[in-house]
Enzyme design. Structure first.
Site, PDB file in Angstrom:
ATOM      1  N   HIS A   1      -4.774  14.696  -8.905  1.00  0.00           N
ATOM      2  CA  HIS A   1      -4.918  13.287  -9.289  1.00  0.00           C
ATOM      3  C   HIS A   1      -4.001  12.896 -10.445  1.00  0.00           C
ATOM      4  O   HIS A   1      -3.608  11.733 -10.564  1.00  0.00           O
ATOM      5  CB  HIS A   1      -6.370  12.998  -9.655  1.00  0.00           C
ATOM      6  CG  HIS A   1      -7.282  13.016  -8.467  1.00  0.00           C
ATOM      7  ND1 HIS A   1      -7.418  11.946  -7.607  1.00  0.00           N
ATOM      8  CD2 HIS A   1      -8.098  13.991  -7.974  1.00  0.00           C
ATOM      9  CE1 HIS A   1      -8.278  12.247  -6.645  1.00  0.00           C
ATOM     10  NE2 HIS A   1      -8.706  13.489  -6.851  1.00  0.00           N
TER      11      HIS A   1
ATOM     12  N   ASP B   1       0.843  -1.188   0.000  1.00  0.00           N
ATOM     13  CA  ASP B   1       0.000   0.000   0.000  1.00  0.00           C
ATOM     14  C   ASP B   1       0.879   1.240   0.000  1.00  0.00           C
ATOM     15  O   ASP B   1       1.837   1.336   0.786  1.00  0.00           O
ATOM     16  CB  ASP B   1      -0.908   0.004   1.232  1.00  0.00           C
ATOM     17  CG  ASP B   1      -1.945   1.103   1.167  1.00  0.00           C
ATOM     18  OD1 ASP B   1      -3.004   0.874   0.552  1.00  0.00           O
ATOM     19  OD2 ASP B   1      -1.695   2.185   1.728  1.00  0.00           O
TER      20      ASP B   1
ATOM     21  N   GLU C   1      -4.574   2.564  -4.338  1.00  0.00           N
ATOM     22  CA  GLU C   1      -3.115   2.552  -4.178  1.00  0.00           C
ATOM     23  C   GLU C   1      -2.631   1.228  -3.598  1.00  0.00           C
ATOM     24  O   GLU C   1      -1.532   1.142  -3.052  1.00  0.00           O
ATOM     25  CB  GLU C   1      -2.677   3.717  -3.283  1.00  0.00           C
ATOM     26  CG  GLU C   1      -3.110   3.624  -1.842  1.00  0.00           C
ATOM     27  CD  GLU C   1      -4.483   4.225  -1.579  1.00  0.00           C
ATOM     28  OE1 GLU C   1      -4.750   4.594  -0.433  1.00  0.00           O
ATOM     29  OE2 GLU C   1      -5.288   4.319  -2.530  1.00  0.00           O
TER      30      GLU C   1
ATOM     31  N   ASN D   1      -2.388  13.043  -3.658  1.00  0.00           N
ATOM     32  CA  ASN D   1      -3.517  13.457  -4.494  1.00  0.00           C
ATOM     33  C   ASN D   1      -4.031  14.838  -4.095  1.00  0.00           C
ATOM     34  O   ASN D   1      -4.303  15.693  -4.949  1.00  0.00           O
ATOM     35  CB  ASN D   1      -4.650  12.436  -4.386  1.00  0.00           C
ATOM     36  CG  ASN D   1      -4.575  11.368  -5.455  1.00  0.00           C
ATOM     37  OD1 ASN D   1      -3.908  11.535  -6.469  1.00  0.00           O
ATOM     38  ND2 ASN D   1      -5.248  10.259  -5.231  1.00  0.00           N
TER      39      ASN D   1
ATOM     40  N   ASP E   1      -1.635   9.697 -10.429  1.00  0.00           N
ATOM     41  CA  ASP E   1      -1.543   8.651 -11.458  1.00  0.00           C
ATOM     42  C   ASP E   1      -0.085   8.375 -11.827  1.00  0.00           C
ATOM     43  O   ASP E   1       0.312   7.221 -12.044  1.00  0.00           O
ATOM     44  CB  ASP E   1      -2.321   9.065 -12.708  1.00  0.00           C
ATOM     45  CG  ASP E   1      -3.825   9.038 -12.491  1.00  0.00           C
ATOM     46  OD1 ASP E   1      -4.264   8.462 -11.480  1.00  0.00           O
ATOM     47  OD2 ASP E   1      -4.561   9.594 -13.327  1.00  0.00           O
TER      48      ASP E   1
END
Length: 256
Positions: free
Chosen positions: A128, A115, A158, A123, A132
């Protein structure tokens, strides 16, 4: 369809020539069996070849073009159903299927759940799009760490998973701890950023279901987060007891 669909311009030309030759041969056979001698004498072999090229050629070219389009569309749909659209890794369903299949050759192994630490902050701070980019950098790092028999996938958000077939917990720890090192990536403003991974590991033995192995790895991942992030923790039965006690204490405090 896949056999007929050309994969290159050379393949397209070769198939076009062969199919035109086939149509020309059919014309010649038709003339031999259904036309009179006088009619056959009026047309030479080159006539039938030219006729096949001019009449059948465009139709064959269209057919080949359609077959290429259909095959590429099928491949795209297959990738969409099996792969994660952003990272190109196996999606959750595919990872589960491949991990189960891998058990036939490696009945035991180690399952890692990974994770990204403080991903929400990335973010929220950078947007965002940068998030990415971060996920793509993680997937690239995971793919570079793959052995031939390993399986990696993105479970969602994630969260990622890694199955190391036929390895001991000690070997998995060495591999996993490399993945806890900061992973660098750049934002759209060319700012250099980094992210770390917290990892939970659980041995997947032949008598344990994949759901049970995932549950154990998830508990170990929770422990890695609790112990400071950017670290790997291996599942231990005591972890589950500690987690249940922590939940009970939290519920008790909330009720007061």
């Amino acid at each position: 369809m896949r056999l007929l669909a050309p994969r290159s311009w050379l393949g397209f030309i070769v198939r076009l020539v062969l199919l035109i030759g086939f149509v020309a041969a059919e014309n010649i056979l038709f003339a031999r069996f259904f036309e009179s001698l006088e009619q056959r004498e009026m047309h030479s072999t080159s006539y039938y070849i030219s006729h096949a090229s001019l009449v059948g050629g465009p139709l064959i070219a269209i057919f080949l073009g359609v077959s290429v389009y259909q095959v590429r569309l099928q491949q795209k749909l297959w990738r969409l159903s099996r792969k994660d659209g952003l990272t190109g890794l196996n999606n959750r369903r595919t990872f589960f299927e491949l991990a189960q299949k891998a058990r036939t050759s490696h009945p035991t192994g180690v399952l890692l759940m990974l994770d990204a630490d403080r991903f929400k902050s990335i973010n929220d701070t950078y947007g965002h799009q940068v998030g990415d980019i971060c996920l793509k950098s993680i997937s690239y790092t995971l793919q570079r760490s793959l052995r031939k028999e390993d399986i990696v996938g993105r479970l969602g958000g994630e969260e990622f998973a890694f199955y190391l077939g036929g390895v001991s917990v000690e070997t998995a720890r060495v591999i996993g701890e490399r993945l806890t090192k900061p992973i660098s990536f750049k934002s759209d403003r060319d700012a250099s950023l980094s992210v770390t991974l917290s990892i939970g590991a659980a041995q997947w033995q032949h008598n344990i279901s994949i759901d049970a192995a995932f549950a154990r790895a998830d508990v170990a991942l929770y422990q890695a987060k609790k112990n400071g992030r950017a670290r790997l923790e291996v599942w231990d039965p005591q972890m589950l007891v500690d987690q249940q006690n922590a939940v009970a204490d939290k519920a008790s405090s909330a009720s007061m």
